[in-house]
Design an enzyme around this catalytic site. Structure first.
Site, short mmCIF file in Angstrom:
data_model
loop_
_atom_site.label_atom_id
_atom_site.label_comp_id
_atom_site.label_asym_id
_atom_site.label_seq_id
_atom_site.Cartn_x
_atom_site.Cartn_y
_atom_site.Cartn_z
N MET A 1 -6.58 5.24 5.64
CA MET A 1 -7.83 5.25 6.40
C MET A 1 -7.70 6.20 7.60
SD MET A 1 -9.52 1.52 6.01
CE MET A 1 -8.59 0.70 7.26
N GLY A 2 -6.72 7.10 7.52
CA GLY A 2 -6.53 8.08 8.60
C GLY A 2 -5.81 7.50 9.79
N GLY B 1 4.44 5.80 9.92
CA GLY B 1 4.41 4.87 8.79
C GLY B 1 3.74 5.50 7.58
N HIS B 2 2.57 6.14 7.81
CA HIS B 2 1.88 6.82 6.70
C HIS B 2 2.74 7.97 6.16
CE1 HIS B 2 -1.64 5.28 9.10
NE2 HIS B 2 -1.96 4.84 7.91
N ASP C 1 1.64 -4.52 5.10
CA ASP C 1 0.57 -5.44 4.71
C ASP C 1 0.98 -6.03 3.37
OD1 ASP C 1 -1.66 -6.84 4.01
OD2 ASP C 1 -3.05 -5.36 4.80
N MET D 1 5.21 0.20 12.97
CA MET D 1 4.19 1.21 13.29
C MET D 1 2.83 0.76 12.74
SD MET D 1 5.84 4.84 13.38
CE MET D 1 7.37 5.11 14.26
N SER D 2 1.80 0.98 13.53
CA SER D 2 0.45 0.58 13.13
C SER D 2 -0.55 1.44 13.90
CB SER D 2 0.23 -0.89 13.50
OG SER D 2 -1.15 -1.19 13.49
N SER D 3 -1.67 1.72 13.25
CA SER D 3 -2.73 2.49 13.93
C SER D 3 -3.26 1.70 15.12
CB SER D 3 -3.88 2.76 12.97
OG SER D 3 -3.39 3.36 11.82
N ARG D 4 -3.06 0.37 15.11
CA ARG D 4 -3.58 -0.45 16.21
C ARG D 4 -2.71 -0.38 17.45
NH1 ARG D 4 -5.48 -5.86 12.97
NH2 ARG D 4 -6.84 -4.73 11.57
O1 PAF Z 1 -3.97 0.07 3.93
C1 PAF Z 1 -4.97 0.80 4.13
O2 PAF Z 1 -4.94 1.74 4.91
C2 PAF Z 1 -6.27 0.49 3.39
O3 PAF Z 1 -6.43 -0.88 3.21
C3 PAF Z 1 -6.39 1.24 2.05
C4 PAF Z 1 -5.31 0.81 1.07
C5 PAF Z 1 -6.31 2.74 2.28
C6 PAF Z 1 -7.75 0.92 1.40
O4 PAF Z 1 -8.81 1.29 2.20
#
Ligand code: PAF
Length: 285
Positions: free
Chosen positions: A30-31, A36-37, A150, A184-187
């Site tokens: 989700m950007g 982490g991403h 998650d 790590m988290s976007s939050r």
């Molecule tokens: O984990 C996320 O960032 C979102 O839940 C995902 C898997 C991209 C679905 O919108």
């Protein structure tokens, strides 16, 4: 790096990759990308010839419009990070493209989505499953990568992919942590410096839990260890602990064996605008 705004554009990229015999790894996001991403992208790059990333803030997985509006959007910086590591294409569709007028089909894992975290966020995993199914169908990758942080989301997506015979393999990637252990988290960017330091208590409680589990504690004692540790930090509120069997997310009790998943959360920051952080640890005994 190709920026694809339409389904046809991303499908054309994948078709060309396939024609040249390349395997395709896919990282849905989700950007607001962070390390982490990027660890998901690195895992995808290690196992596939080409990597495609999607950036789509999915409205159907947000309970409240306010949360959706507050979600950080950093498209330019995200694309720069992805280009720097050699991602082949980014798929950034609009809401209208993903959910055209009259869209009414949903995908739901009826049990896994409606327990644990799903009970406090009704409809959340239904939104996740629906959008991930669509993204899987659009991209048609060999493998798709999701963070283990998650934990419930990963199990829900694995179950959905198995039940619907999705030809994309779902791969889980371990949580990436800051030097002090915070997941790590976007939050995290929404935390004040004081709350940012306090949030380390989540990882500390998981370390204490693992020690307790490995020295023969019961599930009830492990859960209490986590709560006691979180309570040592006055800035952490509403601690929540779930200890479950891996894969099924079924509750466990007594002395654990096999693989268990520990899922925790706590709120930080202002009571009227809290930042809910989650963390997780899987332990095989
Ligand atoms: O984990 C996320 O960032 C979102 O839940 C995902 C898997 C991209 C679905 O919108």
């Amino acid at each position: 790096m190709k920026i694809c705004r339409t389904i046809a554009e991303v499908r054309a990229v994948v078709r060309d990759l396939r024609l040249s015999g390349q395997t395709v790894g896919f990282v849905p996001t989700m950007g607001a990308l962070h390390a982490g991403h990027m660890s998901l992208v690195a895992a995808a790059k290690a196992e596939n010839d080409a990597v495609i990333v999607s950036i789509f803030v999915n409205p159907t997985q947000f309970g409240q419009q306010a949360d959706l509006d507050k979600y950080p959007r950093t498209e330019e910086a995200d694309c720069a990070m992805l280009e720097a590591v050699g991602v082949v294409a980014v798929f950034m569709p609009s809401v209208e493209i993903m959910y055209p007028d009259g869209a009414e089909t949903i995908v739901e894992t009826t049990k896994l989505a409606n327990m644990l975290h799903g009970l406090v966020r009704p409809g959340h995993y239904r939104g996740v499953c629906t959008v991930v199914t669509k993204l899987f169908n659009i991209v048609g990758a060999d493998r798709a990568y999701f963070g283990e942080k998650d934990y419930q989301q990963l199990q829900v997506i694995r179950r959905m992919a198995r039940d619907l015979d999705v030809p994309t393999d779902v791969v889980g990637v371990p949580t990436v942590r800051e030097a002090d252990g915070l997941a790590m988290s976007s939050r995290n960017v929404r935390l004040t410096p004081e709350d940012r330091s306090a949030a380390v208590v989540l990882n500390r409680s998981l370390i204490a839990a693992e020690t307790a589990a490995r020295t023969g504690a019961t599930i009830e004692a492990i859960a209490q260890t986590i709560r006691d540790t979180i309570e040592t930090e006055p800035r952490a509120r509403d601690p929540h602990v779930d200890i479950v069997q891996a894969l099924t997310l079924a509750p466990v009790s007594g002395r654990p064996s096999g693989t268990i998943g520990i899922m925790i959360s706590a709120a930080f920051g202002p009571v009227d605008d809290p930042v809910l952080l989650i963390d997780q640890r899987e332990i095989t005994l």
